[in-house]
Design a protein around this motif. Structure first.
Motif, PDB file in Angstrom:
ATOM      1  N   GLY A  80      -2.954  38.806  32.385  1.00  0.00           N
ATOM      2  CA  GLY A  80      -1.633  38.206  32.177  1.00  0.00           C
ATOM      3  C   GLY A  80      -0.578  38.729  33.136  1.00  0.00           C
ATOM      4  O   GLY A  80       0.474  38.133  33.287  1.00  0.00           O
ATOM      5  N   VAL A  81      -0.861  39.854  33.803  1.00  0.00           N
ATOM      6  CA  VAL A  81       0.130  40.397  34.748  1.00  0.00           C
ATOM      7  C   VAL A  81      -0.175  39.853  36.141  1.00  0.00           C
ATOM      8  O   VAL A  81      -1.313  39.880  36.603  1.00  0.00           O
ATOM      9  N   ASN A  82       0.877  39.332  36.755  1.00  0.00           N
ATOM     10  CA  ASN A  82       0.740  38.792  38.095  1.00  0.00           C
ATOM     11  C   ASN A  82       0.636  39.959  39.085  1.00  0.00           C
ATOM     12  O   ASN A  82       1.632  40.599  39.396  1.00  0.00           O
ATOM     13  N   SER A  83      -0.593  40.250  39.532  1.00  0.00           N
ATOM     14  CA  SER A  83      -0.762  41.422  40.398  1.00  0.00           C
ATOM     15  C   SER A  83      -1.601  41.057  41.611  1.00  0.00           C
ATOM     16  O   SER A  83      -2.235  40.000  41.654  1.00  0.00           O
ATOM     17  N   LEU A  84      -1.613  41.962  42.591  1.00  0.00           N
ATOM     18  CA  LEU A  84      -2.359  41.701  43.827  1.00  0.00           C
ATOM     19  C   LEU A  84      -3.857  41.558  43.560  1.00  0.00           C
ATOM     20  O   LEU A  84      -4.541  40.780  44.210  1.00  0.00           O
ATOM     21  N   PHE A  85      -4.362  42.349  42.608  1.00  0.00           N
ATOM     22  CA  PHE A  85      -5.801  42.350  42.318  1.00  0.00           C
ATOM     23  C   PHE A  85      -6.086  42.285  40.826  1.00  0.00           C
ATOM     24  O   PHE A  85      -5.280  42.755  40.031  1.00  0.00           O
ATOM     25  N   LYS A  86      -7.216  41.723  40.483  1.00  0.00           N
ATOM     26  CA  LYS A  86      -7.710  41.728  39.096  1.00  0.00           C
ATOM     27  C   LYS A  86      -8.913  42.670  39.025  1.00  0.00           C
ATOM     28  O   LYS A  86      -9.521  42.988  40.051  1.00  0.00           O
ATOM     29  N   ASN A  87      -9.300  43.026  37.807  1.00  0.00           N
ATOM     30  CA  ASN A  87     -10.493  43.856  37.578  1.00  0.00           C
ATOM     31  C   ASN A  87     -10.496  45.190  38.331  1.00  0.00           C
ATOM     32  O   ASN A  87     -11.537  45.651  38.783  1.00  0.00           O
ATOM     33  N   VAL A  88      -9.305  45.742  38.492  1.00  0.00           N
ATOM     34  CA  VAL A  88      -9.236  47.086  39.069  1.00  0.00           C
ATOM     35  C   VAL A  88      -9.243  48.078  37.916  1.00  0.00           C
ATOM     36  O   VAL A  88      -8.561  47.872  36.911  1.00  0.00           O
ATOM     37  N   ASP A  89     -10.043  49.119  38.020  1.00  0.00           N
ATOM     38  CA  ASP A  89     -10.095  50.110  36.945  1.00  0.00           C
ATOM     39  C   ASP A  89     -10.639  51.418  37.512  1.00  0.00           C
ATOM     40  O   ASP A  89     -11.846  51.628  37.567  1.00  0.00           O
ATOM     41  N   PHE A  90      -9.727  52.243  38.011  1.00  0.00           N
ATOM     42  CA  PHE A  90     -10.185  53.547  38.500  1.00  0.00           C
ATOM     43  C   PHE A  90      -9.209  54.628  38.099  1.00  0.00           C
ATOM     44  O   PHE A  90      -8.092  54.353  37.661  1.00  0.00           O
ATOM     45  N   LEU A  91      -9.689  55.859  38.227  1.00  0.00           N
ATOM     46  CA  LEU A  91      -8.896  57.013  37.818  1.00  0.00           C
ATOM     47  C   LEU A  91      -8.686  57.926  39.017  1.00  0.00           C
ATOM     48  O   LEU A  91      -9.652  58.303  39.678  1.00  0.00           O
ATOM     49  N   ILE A  92      -7.409  58.256  39.276  1.00  0.00           N
ATOM     50  CA  ILE A  92      -7.134  59.250  40.322  1.00  0.00           C
ATOM     51  C   ILE A  92      -6.976  60.607  39.645  1.00  0.00           C
ATOM     52  O   ILE A  92      -6.195  60.757  38.709  1.00  0.00           O
ATOM     53  N   VAL A  93      -7.760  61.579  40.112  1.00  0.00           N
ATOM     54  CA  VAL A  93      -7.632  62.952  39.617  1.00  0.00           C
ATOM     55  C   VAL A  93      -7.044  63.779  40.758  1.00  0.00           C
ATOM     56  O   VAL A  93      -7.696  64.001  41.782  1.00  0.00           O
ATOM     57  N   TYR A 116      -8.949  51.019  52.163  1.00  0.00           N
ATOM     58  CA  TYR A 116      -9.926  50.501  51.196  1.00  0.00           C
ATOM     59  C   TYR A 116      -9.266  50.121  49.866  1.00  0.00           C
ATOM     60  O   TYR A 116      -9.711  49.201  49.199  1.00  0.00           O
ATOM     61  N   LEU A 117      -8.208  50.839  49.519  1.00  0.00           N
ATOM     62  CA  LEU A 117      -7.553  50.509  48.237  1.00  0.00           C
ATOM     63  C   LEU A 117      -6.962  49.103  48.258  1.00  0.00           C
ATOM     64  O   LEU A 117      -6.828  48.484  47.211  1.00  0.00           O
ATOM     65  N   ILE A 118      -6.607  48.613  49.446  1.00  0.00           N
ATOM     66  CA  ILE A 118      -6.087  47.236  49.473  1.00  0.00           C
ATOM     67  C   ILE A 118      -7.102  46.219  50.000  1.00  0.00           C
ATOM     68  O   ILE A 118      -6.823  45.030  50.086  1.00  0.00           O
ATOM     69  N   THR A 119      -8.311  46.695  50.354  1.00  0.00           N
ATOM     70  CA  THR A 119      -9.338  45.723  50.758  1.00  0.00           C
ATOM     71  C   THR A 119     -10.467  45.612  49.724  1.00  0.00           C
ATOM     72  O   THR A 119     -11.035  44.540  49.525  1.00  0.00           O
ATOM     73  N   LYS A 120     -10.771  46.753  49.064  1.00  0.00           N
ATOM     74  CA  LYS A 120     -11.860  46.708  48.064  1.00  0.00           C
ATOM     75  C   LYS A 120     -11.585  47.679  46.903  1.00  0.00           C
ATOM     76  O   LYS A 120     -12.390  48.589  46.633  1.00  0.00           O
ATOM     77  N   PRO A 121     -10.433  47.505  46.222  1.00  0.00           N
ATOM     78  CA  PRO A 121     -10.059  48.481  45.172  1.00  0.00           C
ATOM     79  C   PRO A 121     -11.044  48.525  44.019  1.00  0.00           C
ATOM     80  O   PRO A 121     -11.172  49.561  43.355  1.00  0.00           O
ATOM     81  N   GLN A 122     -11.769  47.418  43.786  1.00  0.00           N
ATOM     82  CA  GLN A 122     -12.715  47.384  42.643  1.00  0.00           C
ATOM     83  C   GLN A 122     -13.885  48.329  42.853  1.00  0.00           C
ATOM     84  O   GLN A 122     -14.610  48.628  41.909  1.00  0.00           O
ATOM     85  N   GLU A 123     -14.095  48.786  44.086  1.00  0.00           N
ATOM     86  CA  GLU A 123     -15.233  49.692  44.342  1.00  0.00           C
ATOM     87  C   GLU A 123     -14.992  51.120  43.883  1.00  0.00           C
ATOM     88  O   GLU A 123     -15.916  51.922  43.796  1.00  0.00           O
ATOM     89  N   PHE A 124     -13.722  51.455  43.613  1.00  0.00           N
ATOM     90  CA  PHE A 124     -13.431  52.835  43.207  1.00  0.00           C
ATOM     91  C   PHE A 124     -13.574  52.997  41.704  1.00  0.00           C
ATOM     92  O   PHE A 124     -13.210  52.097  40.936  1.00  0.00           O
ATOM     93  N   GLU A 125     -14.075  54.158  41.304  1.00  0.00           N
ATOM     94  CA  GLU A 125     -14.170  54.464  39.865  1.00  0.00           C
ATOM     95  C   GLU A 125     -13.416  55.742  39.533  1.00  0.00           C
ATOM     96  O   GLU A 125     -12.578  55.755  38.647  1.00  0.00           O
ATOM     97  N   VAL A 126     -13.732  56.833  40.223  1.00  0.00           N
ATOM     98  CA  VAL A 126     -12.956  58.073  40.074  1.00  0.00           C
ATOM     99  C   VAL A 126     -12.695  58.608  41.483  1.00  0.00           C
ATOM    100  O   VAL A 126     -13.613  58.698  42.295  1.00  0.00           O
ATOM    101  N   ILE A 127     -11.419  58.922  41.755  1.00  0.00           N
ATOM    102  CA  ILE A 127     -11.058  59.548  43.035  1.00  0.00           C
ATOM    103  C   ILE A 127     -10.591  60.962  42.721  1.00  0.00           C
ATOM    104  O   ILE A 127      -9.783  61.158  41.817  1.00  0.00           O
ATOM    105  N   VAL A 128     -11.098  61.949  43.460  1.00  0.00           N
ATOM    106  CA  VAL A 128     -10.568  63.305  43.293  1.00  0.00           C
ATOM    107  C   VAL A 128      -9.990  63.734  44.637  1.00  0.00           C
ATOM    108  O   VAL A 128     -10.596  63.538  45.682  1.00  0.00           O
ATOM    109  N   THR A 129      -8.766  64.274  44.581  1.00  0.00           N
ATOM    110  CA  THR A 129      -8.102  64.586  45.842  1.00  0.00           C
ATOM    111  C   THR A 129      -7.039  65.660  45.651  1.00  0.00           C
ATOM    112  O   THR A 129      -6.740  66.072  44.527  1.00  0.00           O
ATOM    113  N   SER A 130      -6.487  66.107  46.772  1.00  0.00           N
ATOM    114  CA  SER A 130      -5.476  67.170  46.714  1.00  0.00           C
ATOM    115  C   SER A 130      -4.099  66.582  46.364  1.00  0.00           C
ATOM    116  O   SER A 130      -3.938  65.362  46.267  1.00  0.00           O
TER     117      SER A 130
END
Ligand code: ATP
Length: 342
Positions: free
Chosen positions: A100-113, A215-229
């Motif tokens: 229902g939200v007008n967004s750039l992508f659908k089916n995105v679901d990842f977690l940034i740690v 990649y976040l704006i070309t294939k965001p659905q591929e991410f599941e968990v990102i861990v970074t500084s």
């Protein structure tokens, strides 16, 4: 009774806190809420951006809920101080698209740690001056320790398992920052090796921060968990918010061994302050993350569902999502939806 410290702060921090409390106080929970001060207005009134009393309240509470603050030049940052004081080493920022939200992508679901205690947020900066006192150079130290890197990578790995994710990605720039990001990347693969036999289903990979930004704006659905500084996590989470409809929808949790600090990803948004335009969803979802941390999973899940339903209907949404509703209208419709679900 158990305690929750609330710090509304400045600007829309106050508005989204008031809205969030409408939802939180409608639940049958046994907590005392201790309102505490921090931020620019607090500095003007009491000469400090974060009084000792606020820190004391946060330390003795089961969790702290934070709105947003205006920065006060030359003074310490309340949120960075709180993160250090409470030793909340892991910053979790879920990025999930809503129906229902007008967004750039659908089916995105990842977690940034995001590592929360060091990196460029160590705030160790200095000037070098010439003989006549002119500043000629400024230096920022970026501290990355093996201990903190191992701890955050292990935490992220366990989150991946707990959330039934199948992929974990380490984000760094170890080709340039060979020593600091080198430690981070090596720590990541140490953790992967430690657990890989137990969890053969987990795929681990790593990307450079610049490639990840693309990649976040070309294939965001591929991410599941990102861990970074620390700083990379901060930047990627704002980018992530942009993928799913903006900062008004992005919650966060800061988790430590004993304590938890919960806050929307957005800042005090001076451009919309005082107009009732702030989207309270990021705050309401931060409350849900807080309840999950407090082992009140039942209510946490119901809040998520209530938010999903309100957004799906699309009738009561703030202008950032294309609607005309005010902050409080959205809070009340989430509360009403929640009452139907409980
Ligand atoms: P900080 O550095 O303090 O995190 P910021 O630079 O990321 O702050 P924000 O205050 O988060 O900036 O605001 C960035 C933009 O997003 C502004 O245009 C603001 O109006 C918008 N924004 C932020 N939060 C919300 C919200 N809850 N609802 C609607 N718009 C928001």
């Amino acid at each position: 009774m158990k305690k929750i410290t609330t710090i509304a702060g400045d600007g829309i921090g106050k508005e989204v806190m008031e809205a969030g409390m409408i939802v939180l106080e409608s639940l049958d929970l046994n907590y005392d809420f201790i309102e505490s001060k921090a931020g620019y207005e607090c500095f003007q009134k009491c000469g400090t951006t974060i009084p000792e009393e606020t820190l004391k309240n946060a330390r003795k509470s089961s969790a702290t809920l934070f709105g947003a603050i205006d920065s006060t030049p030359g003074e310490k940052s309340p949120i960075i101080t709180l993160r250090k004081e409470l030793e909340v080493f892991a910053n979790l920022r879920p990025i999930k698209s809503f129906e229902g939200v007008n967004s750039l992508f659908k089916n995105v679901d990842f977690l940034i740690v995001r590592e929360n205690t060091e990196g460029l947020y160590s705030q160790i900066e200095s000037f070098e001056k010439s003989e006549n006192g002119k500043v000629t150079k400024s230096i920022a130290k970026r501290i990355i320790t093996q201990k903190a890197s191992m701890k955050i990578c292990e935490f992220a790995y366990k989150k991946a398992i707990e959330n039934k994710k199948k992929k974990i990605t380490c984000v760094h720039k170890a080709n340039v920052l060979k020593k600091t990001d080198g430690i981070f990347k090596d720590s990541f693969y140490n953790i992967i090796n430690k657990y890989s036999q137990e969890n053969p289903q987990i795929i681990a990979n790593d990307y450079y921060i610049d490639a990840t930004a693309m990649y976040l704006i070309t294939k965001p659905q591929e991410f599941e968990v990102i861990v970074t500084s620390n700083l990379y996590g901060d930047i990627l989470s704002d980018e992530g918010a942009g993928l799913i409809g903006g900062l008004g929808l992005s919650p966060s949790a800061n988790i430590g061994d004993k304590n938890g600090l919960f806050e929307p990803v957005h800042g005090s948004a001076p451009d919309i302050e005082g107009k009732g335009l702030a989207n309270p969803v990021a705050m309401v979802l931060s409350i849900s993350m807080m309840l999950e941390f407090l082992k009140e999973e039942y209510y946490a899940n119901k809040i998520n569902l209530a938010v999903e339903n309100v957004l799906k209907k699309g009738k009561t949404i703030t202008p950032d999502l294309g609607g005309t509703s005010k902050t409080m209208d959205v809070a009340i419709s989430i509360k009403d939806e929640l009452e139907k679900l409980i």
